[in-house]
Each structure stands twice: as C-alpha cells, then as structure tokens.
Design an enzyme around this catalytic site. Sequence first.
Site, PDB file in Angstrom:
ATOM      1  N   ASP A  21      -9.731   0.012   0.141  1.00 58.73           N
ATOM      2  CA  ASP A  21      -9.843   0.064  -1.318  1.00 58.73           C
ATOM      3  C   ASP A  21     -10.485   1.369  -1.783  1.00 58.73           C
ATOM      4  OD1 ASP A  21      -9.648  -0.809  -3.892  1.00 58.73           O
ATOM      5  OD2 ASP A  21     -11.295  -2.241  -3.775  1.00 58.73           O
ATOM      6  N   ASN A  69      -0.534  -6.821  -6.293  1.00 57.76           N
ATOM      7  CA  ASN A  69      -0.232  -5.411  -6.570  1.00 57.76           C
ATOM      8  C   ASN A  69       1.140  -5.212  -7.236  1.00 57.76           C
ATOM      9  OD1 ASN A  69      -1.926  -4.054  -3.618  1.00 57.76           O
ATOM     10  ND2 ASN A  69      -2.679  -4.366  -5.689  1.00 57.76           N
TER      11      ASN A  69
HETATM   12  C1  FPP Z   1      -6.422   0.113  -3.100  1.00 62.42           C
HETATM   13  O1  FPP Z   1      -6.853   1.194  -3.853  1.00 62.42           O
HETATM   14  C2  FPP Z   1      -5.311   0.518  -2.285  1.00 62.42           C
HETATM   15  C3  FPP Z   1      -4.036   0.092  -2.428  1.00 62.42           C
HETATM   16  C4  FPP Z   1      -3.596  -0.869  -3.434  1.00 62.42           C
HETATM   17  C5  FPP Z   1      -2.993   0.608  -1.558  1.00 62.42           C
HETATM   18  C6  FPP Z   1      -3.428   0.786  -0.144  1.00 62.42           C
HETATM   19  C7  FPP Z   1      -2.497   1.654   0.538  1.00 62.42           C
HETATM   20  C8  FPP Z   1      -2.851   2.649   1.348  1.00 62.42           C
HETATM   21  C9  FPP Z   1      -4.219   2.976   1.735  1.00 62.42           C
HETATM   22  C10 FPP Z   1      -1.837   3.450   1.977  1.00 62.42           C
HETATM   23  C11 FPP Z   1      -1.487   2.862   3.311  1.00 62.42           C
HETATM   24  C12 FPP Z   1      -0.163   2.273   3.184  1.00 62.42           C
HETATM   25  C13 FPP Z   1       0.461   1.638   4.192  1.00 62.42           C
HETATM   26  C14 FPP Z   1       1.852   1.194   3.991  1.00 62.42           C
HETATM   27  C15 FPP Z   1      -0.151   1.360   5.495  1.00 62.42           C
HETATM   28  P1  FPP Z   1      -6.802   1.085  -5.421  1.00 62.42           P
HETATM   29  O2  FPP Z   1      -5.553   1.711  -5.898  1.00 62.42           O
HETATM   30  O3  FPP Z   1      -6.994  -0.341  -5.835  1.00 62.42           O
HETATM   31  O4  FPP Z   1      -8.043   1.960  -5.792  1.00 62.42           O
HETATM   32  P2  FPP Z   1      -9.022   1.760  -7.020  1.00 62.42           P
HETATM   33  O5  FPP Z   1      -9.620   0.377  -6.870  1.00 62.42           O
HETATM   34  O6  FPP Z   1     -10.034   2.844  -6.818  1.00 62.42           O
HETATM   35  O7  FPP Z   1      -8.213   1.930  -8.268  1.00 62.42           O
END
Ligand code: FPP
Length: 234
Positions: A21, A69
């Site tokens: 995250d 998501n």
């Molecule tokens: C959470 O950060 C992350 C995600 C929803 C996507 C996670 C994906 C990756 C780390 C890339 C790896 C991908 C694969 C296919 C292995 P957020 O967007 O919720 O961050 P925030 O809470 O700071 O807005």
Amino acid sequence: MSKNKTAAPAVIPAHIAIIMDGNGRWAKKRLLPRTAGHKAGFDNFVSTVNECARIGVSYLTVYAFSTENWQRERDEVDELIRLMNNGITKYMPEMIENNLRLRILGDLSMFDTDSQDMLKNSVQTLSGNTGMLLSICISYGGRQEILQAVNRLLAEGRQNITEQDLASCLYSAGIPDPDLIIRTSGELRTSNFLLWQSAYSEYYFTDVLWPDFKKDELHKAIESFATRSRRFGK
Ligand code: FPP
C-alpha cells in the site's frame, strides 16, 4: 559475499504475505501521477520477490488488486491492468532464472481474455519449477474467496464440512497459512486480505510507503517476526 548482498536474517518465515500500500501517496509526494506510483510499486514488487527468493522464503503472497479496486477511476484500473500484463511478461525470464512458481489468487473472470491468457500461460510456464511459490492476489477479496468456497461445497451437496474441506476450496488451497503479513503505508487494517488464512499470522505494520519498502525494510520486518512468541492460542 558481494557488497549489495546483505546477509539473510537468521529466522526466515516460510510464508510472507504483503499488502503493498501507498503507491498513490508516494507519487503525490513527488507531484507525479498515481500511475507513476504504481510503476514504482511494480519495480519494488520485482525487487522484493527476488530478495525473498534469495533469502529462502518458501511462499510469498502479494495483494496487487482487490475486488474493491474495480471501483477506482477507469483510467487507473486500465493502467494497473496494463502494468500487470506488461510487467509480468517482462519479468518472466527472471522468474524462470530464479526457479519461481506462480499462482494467481482471485476472480480471473473479471479480466479480458488476453489478460487471462497471459496469466494462465505464465502459471503454466513456471509450473515445472521447484523454488519459491509466488502467489499474486488479483481481483481478490477474502470474503468473496470464502463465499465461492462455500458455494462450491453447497453445489457438491456437502454437509457437516470441516475446516480442511473449506480450506481446500479456497484460491490458496495447498498453500500453508502466512506466518507474517506485512502492510506498508501506515494503514492499520487488513482490508479483506486472506481473512481465513490469517487466523494465526503475525502482523507487521510500517509507515514506509510501498515503493520505498526496500530490502532493509523487509529484513526489519522479518527480524521483528523473529522476536514474536507464537502460541497459536495454546
Ligand atoms: C495500493 O496503493 C496499491 C495498489 C492498489 C496496487 C498495487 C500494485 C502494485 C504494487 C504493483 C504490483 C502489481 C502486480 C501485478 C504484482 P494505493 O494506490 O492504494 O496508494 P494510496 O493508498 O497511497 O493511494
């Protein structure tokens, strides 16, 4: 030992699971679009997988895309899917070299057929390997995983089911429960991740944002795990 290869921690959890995250906040801090955060997050995912394989972790499970998501902006969802498709394809030679096995946990029917084919082919390509099992949770939700298991058992007309019966219908069937679950970015919740499997997992929460969660941070989490006394309710 070469300079950039730090020694492995003394106690290595057999199964580590990670809620990756903080990509969005990482990008925001740098005045970059959220997609740049996901790109940095993917690069860190690759480094983390390689490091876990190097130090002898047997199972690594990551939360890449939750059922919730899908409700994000269409552009961001499309970009995440593109990143997954291109990223996994590009990472395949390294996964082969590292002797990794791959499982995808989640409801794949939500994806277009090209993405589904890419994921299935990747799993197949690595199926003869013998090293660490990487499980990527995509379109995954813990409640949905339990529900589909219950519905499968009902459809089979089963009654008086045991814990083993239910576990054998989860996406994670055959994979031991996680020993250590790491969540980055300062959020203190489990967000529908491995609800059944986490009953006796140790949690490690850190304020570090996912793209900054490098090898040293991973080792810190593992060292914290090594200090825990696990009694499994006994
Ligand atoms: C959470 O950060 C992350 C995600 C929803 C996507 C996670 C994906 C990756 C780390 C890339 C790896 C991908 C694969 C296919 C292995 P957020 O967007 O919720 O961050 P925030 O809470 O700071 O807005």
